[in-house]
Write a protein that holds these residues in place. Structure first.
Motif, PDB file in Angstrom:
ATOM      1  N   LEU A  15      -1.113 -51.001   3.864  1.00 26.05           N
ATOM      2  CA  LEU A  15      -2.227 -51.558   4.618  1.00 26.05           C
ATOM      3  C   LEU A  15      -2.382 -53.079   4.524  1.00 26.05           C
ATOM      4  O   LEU A  15      -3.080 -53.687   5.330  1.00 26.05           O
ATOM      5  CB  LEU A  15      -3.529 -50.839   4.227  1.00 26.05           C
ATOM      6  N   ALA A  32      -0.704 -44.938   4.791  1.00 26.03           N
ATOM      7  CA  ALA A  32      -2.170 -44.980   4.819  1.00 26.03           C
ATOM      8  C   ALA A  32      -2.614 -44.195   6.044  1.00 26.03           C
ATOM      9  O   ALA A  32      -1.837 -44.049   6.998  1.00 26.03           O
ATOM     10  CB  ALA A  32      -2.670 -46.414   4.948  1.00 26.03           C
ATOM     11  N   VAL A  33      -3.865 -43.750   6.002  1.00 26.98           N
ATOM     12  CA  VAL A  33      -4.393 -43.131   7.226  1.00 26.98           C
ATOM     13  C   VAL A  33      -4.872 -44.222   8.184  1.00 26.98           C
ATOM     14  O   VAL A  33      -4.714 -44.113   9.392  1.00 26.98           O
ATOM     15  CB  VAL A  33      -5.489 -42.080   6.907  1.00 26.98           C
ATOM     16  N   GLY A  34      -5.429 -45.305   7.622  1.00 26.24           N
ATOM     17  CA  GLY A  34      -5.869 -46.429   8.455  1.00 26.24           C
ATOM     18  C   GLY A  34      -4.649 -47.204   8.941  1.00 26.24           C
ATOM     19  O   GLY A  34      -3.651 -47.308   8.227  1.00 26.24           O
ATOM     20  N   LEU A  91      -5.453 -37.428   2.175  1.00 25.14           N
ATOM     21  CA  LEU A  91      -6.314 -38.215   1.281  1.00 25.14           C
ATOM     22  C   LEU A  91      -7.805 -37.953   1.490  1.00 25.14           C
ATOM     23  O   LEU A  91      -8.644 -38.618   0.893  1.00 25.14           O
ATOM     24  CB  LEU A  91      -5.997 -39.711   1.429  1.00 25.14           C
ATOM     25  N   ARG A 126     -13.211 -49.469   5.722  1.00 24.71           N
ATOM     26  CA  ARG A 126     -12.568 -50.777   5.795  1.00 24.71           C
ATOM     27  C   ARG A 126     -13.643 -51.837   5.646  1.00 24.71           C
ATOM     28  O   ARG A 126     -14.747 -51.710   6.213  1.00 24.71           O
ATOM     29  CB  ARG A 126     -11.826 -50.971   7.117  1.00 24.71           C
ATOM     30  N   HIS A 177     -10.235 -50.958  -3.924  1.00 27.87           N
ATOM     31  CA  HIS A 177      -9.621 -50.133  -2.869  1.00 27.87           C
ATOM     32  C   HIS A 177      -8.795 -48.986  -3.482  1.00 27.87           C
ATOM     33  O   HIS A 177      -7.583 -48.881  -3.256  1.00 27.87           O
ATOM     34  CB  HIS A 177      -8.750 -50.991  -1.929  1.00 27.87           C
ATOM     35  N   SER A 195      -8.339 -43.433  -2.547  1.00 29.13           N
ATOM     36  CA  SER A 195      -7.310 -42.385  -2.448  1.00 29.13           C
ATOM     37  C   SER A 195      -6.406 -42.341  -3.678  1.00 29.13           C
ATOM     38  O   SER A 195      -5.410 -41.606  -3.689  1.00 29.13           O
ATOM     39  CB  SER A 195      -6.458 -42.598  -1.189  1.00 29.13           C
ATOM     40  N   ARG A 223      -1.717 -39.912  -3.846  1.00 26.14           N
ATOM     41  CA  ARG A 223      -0.791 -41.007  -3.549  1.00 26.14           C
ATOM     42  C   ARG A 223       0.652 -40.490  -3.455  1.00 26.14           C
ATOM     43  O   ARG A 223       1.461 -41.028  -2.701  1.00 26.14           O
ATOM     44  CB  ARG A 223      -0.932 -42.112  -4.588  1.00 26.14           C
ATOM     45  N   MET A 237       0.823 -38.945   0.013  1.00 29.07           N
ATOM     46  CA  MET A 237       0.895 -40.003   1.035  1.00 29.07           C
ATOM     47  C   MET A 237       2.312 -40.576   1.108  1.00 29.07           C
ATOM     48  O   MET A 237       2.857 -40.811   2.190  1.00 29.07           O
ATOM     49  CB  MET A 237      -0.098 -41.129   0.707  1.00 29.07           C
TER      50      MET A 237
END
Ligand code: DGY
Length: 327
Positions: free
Chosen positions: A57, A78-80, A103, A241, A288, A291, A297, A300
């Motif tokens: 990210l 990441a999902v974002g 996550l 975020r 941050h 997750s 992790r 992911m």
């Protein structure tokens, strides 16, 4: 693209097992040079000759990078994916993938952790006790805020927001949610959650937890106007975020006691944290890590590696964000 036959993939940062083995089976993996700045020009240079990039990210993946000749896929761990210019990727026929689903529970757990920690002043209490200041019980020592029976406002009722609502049931919380997309009536009933306007949610909630992706529409969704109508006992939690919250406005609002506290895992200019937040005892700050559990992790890492391996082999990765690139 390949240099001796094998396709090459640029790995921007190390990932966890079993990710590296999955990638190595599909491609020659090139590590991004350690210490090199994470700017577009450097990433573009490092990606020369690569069919794929496994990004995270903090990596800006925009036009300069996406126009790299031969690039076919960027797999974000990441999902974002607000670090990636998806329309530019689509224009350059580069597939973009992310890591949804794996996550959700870790992040919902952490949102609740921040909520509890901020409400019950656990960070302050720990340093108070360690530093020898606990010299006996007192009726007014470290008074916090009740969680049980309180009203929780969830901004964004996607998978993670729903996970937070699910946890809130155990605390008998009244749950309001704001989302352009209503939940099906049976899900509302099951989660004991009621849809609300953002204004009403902000005005009525004791805790407000933010779970929206960062987009042009959600940037500074929570700003001065919202802080002005919060309950003075409200606590704001953000695990989504940083830029969804106007950080400078949050500092001013906390100073003016427009809300009681905040629990933050994400920041507007990560890794920088607004200096005004640092001395505030009613703010819990985390780096941050929502997750950051071993299992999450690892999952992911594996998911991102599988997305990339599928793309390298000419397939359609399971978590493709721009399917128009690969019909
Ligand atoms: C994500 O995946 O977008 C989180 O912010 C990091 O896990």
């Amino acid at each position: 693209m390949s240099t001796g036959g094998r396709p090459r993939v640029l790995l921007m940062h190390p990932i966890l097992d079993p990710g590296p083995a999955i990638l190595a089976e599909a491609a020659e993996v090139i590590a991004y040079p350690q210490g090199r700045p994470l700017d577009e020009a450097n990433i573009r240079q490092a990606a020369e000759g690569c069919i794929g990039i496994v990004s995270q990210l903090m990596d800006p993946v925009r036009e300069t990078v996406l126009s790299s000749p031969g690039l076919k896929c960027v797999s974000n761990v990441a999902v974002g994916f607000d670090n990636i210019d998806v329309p530019a990727a689509t224009a350059h026929k580069v597939m973009i993938t992310n890591t949804p689903g794996v996550l959700d529970d870790a992040t919902a757990d952490f949102a609740f952790t921040l909520l509890m920690a901020t409400a019950r002043r656990i960070v302050e209490a720990d340093s108070f006790t360690r530093s020898g200041q606990f010299r006996g019980w007192a009726i007014d020592m470290m008074l916090g805020h009740d969680v049980f029976d309180a009203t929780l406002g969830i901004v964004g009722i996607g998978r993670i927001g729903r996970g937070v609502a699910h946890r809130a049931k155990g605390f008998n919380m009244r749950v309001l949610y704001y989302d352009p997309q209503p939940l099906p009536p049976e899900a509302e009933q099951q989660l004991n959650a009621r849809r609300s306007s953002l204004d009403r949610l902000i005005a009525e909630s004791d805790f407000i937890s933010v779970h929206v992706p960062l987009t042009q529409e959600t940037q500074h969704l929570i700003s001065t106007a919202q802080f002005n109508t919060m309950k003075p006992n409200a606590i704001l939690i953000n695990t989504s975020r940083g830029p969804v919250i106007d950080e400078a406005a949050l500092v001013e609002a906390l100073k003016a006691k427009k809300l009681a506290g905040a629990g933050l895992d994400v920041y507007e200019r990560e890794p920088a944290v607004h200096p005004g937040l640092i001395p505030m005892p009613n703010v819990v700050l985390a780096p941050h890590i929502a997750s950051a559990t071993v299992r999450t992790r690892s999952e992911m890492s594996a998911m991102a590696a599988r997305n990339m391996a599928t793309a390298v082999r000419g397939g359609r990765p399971p978590n493709l964000l721009n399917p128009e690139v690969k019909r």
